[in-house]
Design a protein around this motif. Structure first.
Motif, PDB file in Angstrom:
ATOM      1  N   HIS A 161      -6.293   7.289   8.301  1.00 49.91           N
ATOM      2  CA  HIS A 161      -5.525   6.160   8.248  1.00 49.91           C
ATOM      3  C   HIS A 161      -5.394   5.680   6.731  1.00 49.91           C
ATOM      4  O   HIS A 161      -4.641   4.932   6.627  1.00 49.91           O
ATOM      5  CB  HIS A 161      -5.480   5.025   9.127  1.00 49.91           C
ATOM      6  CG  HIS A 161      -5.385   5.455  11.180  1.00 49.91           C
ATOM      7  ND1 HIS A 161      -4.245   5.888  11.267  1.00 49.91           N
ATOM      8  CD2 HIS A 161      -6.034   5.313  11.661  1.00 49.91           C
ATOM      9  CE1 HIS A 161      -4.335   6.213  12.498  1.00 49.91           C
ATOM     10  NE2 HIS A 161      -5.799   5.606  13.320  1.00 49.91           N
ATOM     11  N   ASN A 162      -6.016   6.335   5.961  1.00 54.96           N
ATOM     12  CA  ASN A 162      -5.877   5.541   5.006  1.00 54.96           C
ATOM     13  C   ASN A 162      -5.760   6.952   3.896  1.00 54.96           C
ATOM     14  O   ASN A 162      -6.466   7.868   4.017  1.00 54.96           O
ATOM     15  CB  ASN A 162      -7.047   5.069   4.715  1.00 54.96           C
ATOM     16  CG  ASN A 162      -6.035   3.050   4.826  1.00 54.96           C
ATOM     17  OD1 ASN A 162      -5.936   2.512   4.567  1.00 54.96           O
ATOM     18  ND2 ASN A 162      -7.678   3.787   6.003  1.00 54.96           N
ATOM     19  N   GLU A 198      -7.974   6.900  -7.478  1.00 53.42           N
ATOM     20  CA  GLU A 198      -7.106   5.678  -7.152  1.00 53.42           C
ATOM     21  C   GLU A 198      -7.399   5.124  -5.986  1.00 53.42           C
ATOM     22  O   GLU A 198      -6.744   3.800  -6.473  1.00 53.42           O
ATOM     23  CB  GLU A 198      -5.534   6.158  -7.659  1.00 53.42           C
ATOM     24  CG  GLU A 198      -5.514   6.870  -8.757  1.00 53.42           C
ATOM     25  CD  GLU A 198      -3.771   7.694  -9.176  1.00 53.42           C
ATOM     26  OE1 GLU A 198      -3.084   6.762  -8.058  1.00 53.42           O
ATOM     27  OE2 GLU A 198      -3.048   8.669 -10.402  1.00 53.42           O
ATOM     28  N   HIS A 199      -7.341   5.565  -5.057  1.00 49.78           N
ATOM     29  CA  HIS A 199      -7.424   4.238  -3.781  1.00 49.78           C
ATOM     30  C   HIS A 199      -9.392   4.388  -3.242  1.00 49.78           C
ATOM     31  O   HIS A 199      -9.404   5.266  -2.225  1.00 49.78           O
ATOM     32  CB  HIS A 199      -6.959   4.955  -2.925  1.00 49.78           C
ATOM     33  CG  HIS A 199      -5.155   4.757  -2.964  1.00 49.78           C
ATOM     34  ND1 HIS A 199      -4.632   6.172  -3.647  1.00 49.78           N
ATOM     35  CD2 HIS A 199      -3.749   4.073  -2.684  1.00 49.78           C
ATOM     36  CE1 HIS A 199      -3.410   5.965  -3.970  1.00 49.78           C
ATOM     37  NE2 HIS A 199      -3.074   5.227  -3.384  1.00 49.78           N
ATOM     38  N   ARG A 200      -9.899   4.051  -4.446  1.00 50.17           N
ATOM     39  CA  ARG A 200     -11.018   3.679  -4.041  1.00 50.17           C
ATOM     40  C   ARG A 200     -11.755   2.859  -2.309  1.00 50.17           C
ATOM     41  O   ARG A 200     -11.561   2.007  -2.481  1.00 50.17           O
ATOM     42  CB  ARG A 200     -12.101   3.370  -4.685  1.00 50.17           C
ATOM     43  CG  ARG A 200     -12.343   4.525  -5.449  1.00 50.17           C
ATOM     44  CD  ARG A 200     -13.194   4.179  -7.270  1.00 50.17           C
ATOM     45  NE  ARG A 200     -14.543   4.769  -6.728  1.00 50.17           N
ATOM     46  CZ  ARG A 200     -15.113   5.474  -6.904  1.00 50.17           C
ATOM     47  NH1 ARG A 200     -13.971   6.294  -8.084  1.00 50.17           N
ATOM     48  NH2 ARG A 200     -15.835   6.112  -6.657  1.00 50.17           N
ATOM     49  N   TYR A 217      -4.597   1.448   3.105  1.00 49.20           N
ATOM     50  CA  TYR A 217      -4.192   2.025   1.722  1.00 49.20           C
ATOM     51  C   TYR A 217      -3.434   3.297   2.356  1.00 49.20           C
ATOM     52  O   TYR A 217      -3.938   4.182   2.929  1.00 49.20           O
ATOM     53  CB  TYR A 217      -4.419   3.255   0.498  1.00 49.20           C
ATOM     54  CG  TYR A 217      -5.597   2.389   0.256  1.00 49.20           C
ATOM     55  CD1 TYR A 217      -5.206   0.894  -0.728  1.00 49.20           C
ATOM     56  CD2 TYR A 217      -7.446   2.401  -0.457  1.00 49.20           C
ATOM     57  CE1 TYR A 217      -6.696   0.115  -1.270  1.00 49.20           C
ATOM     58  CE2 TYR A 217      -8.018   1.612  -1.074  1.00 49.20           C
ATOM     59  CZ  TYR A 217      -7.275   0.395  -1.528  1.00 49.20           C
ATOM     60  OH  TYR A 217      -8.071  -0.331  -2.417  1.00 49.20           O
ATOM     61  N   PRO A 218      -2.504   3.191   3.270  1.00 51.76           N
ATOM     62  CA  PRO A 218      -1.661   3.899   3.955  1.00 51.76           C
ATOM     63  C   PRO A 218      -1.872   5.111   3.903  1.00 51.76           C
ATOM     64  O   PRO A 218      -0.547   5.544   2.759  1.00 51.76           O
ATOM     65  CB  PRO A 218      -0.241   3.383   4.335  1.00 51.76           C
ATOM     66  CG  PRO A 218       0.062   2.301   3.319  1.00 51.76           C
ATOM     67  CD  PRO A 218      -1.047   1.878   2.868  1.00 51.76           C
ATOM     68  N   LYS A 219      -1.867   6.433   4.276  1.00 53.37           N
ATOM     69  CA  LYS A 219      -0.844   7.737   4.003  1.00 53.37           C
ATOM     70  C   LYS A 219       0.290   7.500   3.563  1.00 53.37           C
ATOM     71  O   LYS A 219       0.896   6.594   4.699  1.00 53.37           O
ATOM     72  CB  LYS A 219      -1.387   9.170   4.924  1.00 53.37           C
ATOM     73  CG  LYS A 219      -3.065   8.924   4.953  1.00 53.37           C
ATOM     74  CD  LYS A 219      -3.851   9.799   5.700  1.00 53.37           C
ATOM     75  CE  LYS A 219      -5.301   9.834   5.403  1.00 53.37           C
ATOM     76  NZ  LYS A 219      -5.534  11.004   6.121  1.00 53.37           N
ATOM     77  N   GLN A 220       1.023   8.861   2.806  1.00 54.16           N
ATOM     78  CA  GLN A 220       2.697   8.915   2.110  1.00 54.16           C
ATOM     79  C   GLN A 220       2.623   9.513   4.208  1.00 54.16           C
ATOM     80  O   GLN A 220       3.750   9.182   4.452  1.00 54.16           O
ATOM     81  CB  GLN A 220       2.826   9.669   1.532  1.00 54.16           C
ATOM     82  CG  GLN A 220       2.212   9.422   0.527  1.00 54.16           C
ATOM     83  CD  GLN A 220       2.864   9.949  -0.880  1.00 54.16           C
ATOM     84  OE1 GLN A 220       2.450  11.785  -0.681  1.00 54.16           O
ATOM     85  NE2 GLN A 220       2.844   8.961  -2.070  1.00 54.16           N
ATOM     86  N   PHE A 221       2.378  10.890   4.054  1.00 54.54           N
ATOM     87  CA  PHE A 221       2.465  11.065   5.617  1.00 54.54           C
ATOM     88  C   PHE A 221       1.290  10.652   7.447  1.00 54.54           C
ATOM     89  O   PHE A 221       0.239  11.077   6.539  1.00 54.54           O
ATOM     90  CB  PHE A 221       2.522  12.699   5.555  1.00 54.54           C
ATOM     91  CG  PHE A 221       3.693  13.366   4.461  1.00 54.54           C
ATOM     92  CD1 PHE A 221       4.196  13.375   4.656  1.00 54.54           C
ATOM     93  CD2 PHE A 221       2.648  13.246   2.989  1.00 54.54           C
ATOM     94  CE1 PHE A 221       5.682  14.366   3.645  1.00 54.54           C
ATOM     95  CE2 PHE A 221       3.555  13.956   1.719  1.00 54.54           C
ATOM     96  CZ  PHE A 221       5.249  13.723   2.372  1.00 54.54           C
ATOM     97  N   LYS A 222       2.075   9.771   7.598  1.00 52.79           N
ATOM     98  CA  LYS A 222       0.514   9.570   8.360  1.00 52.79           C
ATOM     99  C   LYS A 222       0.663  10.766   9.338  1.00 52.79           C
ATOM    100  O   LYS A 222       1.405  11.458  10.068  1.00 52.79           O
ATOM    101  CB  LYS A 222       1.346   7.896   9.147  1.00 52.79           C
ATOM    102  CG  LYS A 222       1.624   7.171   8.522  1.00 52.79           C
ATOM    103  CD  LYS A 222       2.114   6.274   9.750  1.00 52.79           C
ATOM    104  CE  LYS A 222       2.343   4.480   8.263  1.00 52.79           C
ATOM    105  NZ  LYS A 222       2.809   3.830   9.216  1.00 52.79           N
TER     106      LYS A 222
END
Length: 334
Positions: A262-263, A268-270, A290-295
């Motif tokens: 889910h992240n 940039e998103h460690r 850190y939500p994904k742009q495309f879930k």
């Protein structure tokens, strides 16, 4: 085999019954005491005590016969065996007392009545004990069936975890092979072998110690760190006094996997996942969001499965919270 009443309890119950049944004898003894010569008082007392002990022994025999020997399952079916045994006990009692205490049987109806009472008490007590043992046996069988049902349900839930994890593991190997990093690939496969061994051994387990689960979780996290090239880190802060607490097997696997599902995890998103024990003594797994742009489309099977297993095995609820910045799951320790 059903549970049997210990002999000493039968002897104690028969002694109490004998004492109550002996009240008419005490009244007659007081009448006879003044009618016999003084030089025969000691013989009178000794014969009375002998009869008391014999009646106690035969009463215990009647109770023991009804409790251990009679196999009939109905009260009516127990009447004839009990009647025959009580009659034999009475005849034997009369014969023994005649040999030991001749001439000391002026009130024949009283011991006859007492044996009838003891026979009825033996019948009722034996049948009551039989019903009690059957009730305990059915309760034990019901509990065993409930345990077996619980184990089968938990096994089914645990087995739902394995295909999903195996698929992701193979995908990780495929990715490493494309990178042509032989050392990292070998390390990844070594850790996977430890993980698969634990998962296969978990099929017959419901609860494991937190220490065992954490050993597995650390191996799993090392695999995930290799897969994400060090951009995923999991820290464990668990005091030693909690290590022998118990937790459903494979409880941490879906939580750590969900972090990756889910992240976003990149330079940039460690991702920093924390596993610790809170002030209430519960295990907490939390991570930044850190939500994904495309879930990715998911059905929430992992958390739902975990919640069901906790309810079945511990009777406690899993707590989940998400404030948009931190995702937190609280697992109560058993």
């Amino acid at each position: 085999m059903t549970e049997k009443t210990p002999i000493y309890k039968i002897a104690l119950v028969s002694l109490v019954c004998t004492i109550f049944a002996s009240f008419p004898n005490i009244a007659l003894m007081s009448c006879d005491w003044n009618c016999i010569p003084a030089d025969q008082h000691w013989g009178f007392i000794s014969c009375t005590l002998i009869r008391f002990v014999l009646f106690w022994l035969f009463s215990a025999g009647i109770l023991l016969f009804n409790e251990k020997m009679v196999r009939q399952q109905t009260l009516v079916g127990r009447i004839w065996p009990n009647l025959v045994f009580t009659l034999l006990a009475f005849v034997l009692y009369k014969y023994v007392t005649y040999l030991i205490c001749p001439g000391f049987d002026r009130f024949r109806m009283i011991p006859t009545f007492q044996f009838i009472v003891m026979g009825m008490m033996g019948l009722l007590l034996g049948y009551t004990d039989y019903l009690s043992r059957m009730h305990r046996k059915k309760d034990t069988e019901l509990q065993q069936l409930q345990i077996e049902s619980l184990e089968s349900r938990c096994t089914a839930l645990t087995n739902q975890i394995n295909p999903h994890f195996f698929f992701n593991s193979l995908a990780g190997i495929s990715s490493l092979v494309r990178k042509k990093d032989d050392k990292m690939t070998i390390d990844y496969i070594d850790h996977l072998s430890d993980i698969f061994r634990y998962i296969l051994q978990s099929e017959n387990k419901g609860l494991v110690t937190l220490e065992k689960e954490l050993e597995f979780a650390r191996s799993f996290c090392q695999v995930m760190q290799i897969r994400y090239a060090g951009k995923l880190d999991v820290s464990f802060d668990i005091p030693d006094r909690y290590m022998q607490k118990r937790i459903p097997v494979l409880a941490l696997l879906p939580l750590i996997e969900n972090v990756t599902v889910h992240n976003m995890i990149d330079s940039e998103h460690r991702m920093q996942v924390k596993v610790y024990v809170n002030e209430e003594g519960a295990l907490v797994v939390e991570n930044p969001v850190y939500p994904k742009q495309f879930k990715q489309e998911t059905h929430g099977t992992g958390l739902l499965n975990l919640g069901k297993r906790f309810t079945l095995l511990t009777g406690k609820q899993v707590s989940v919270s998400d404030d948009g910045k931190t995702f937190r799951v609280v697992l109560p320790l058993n």
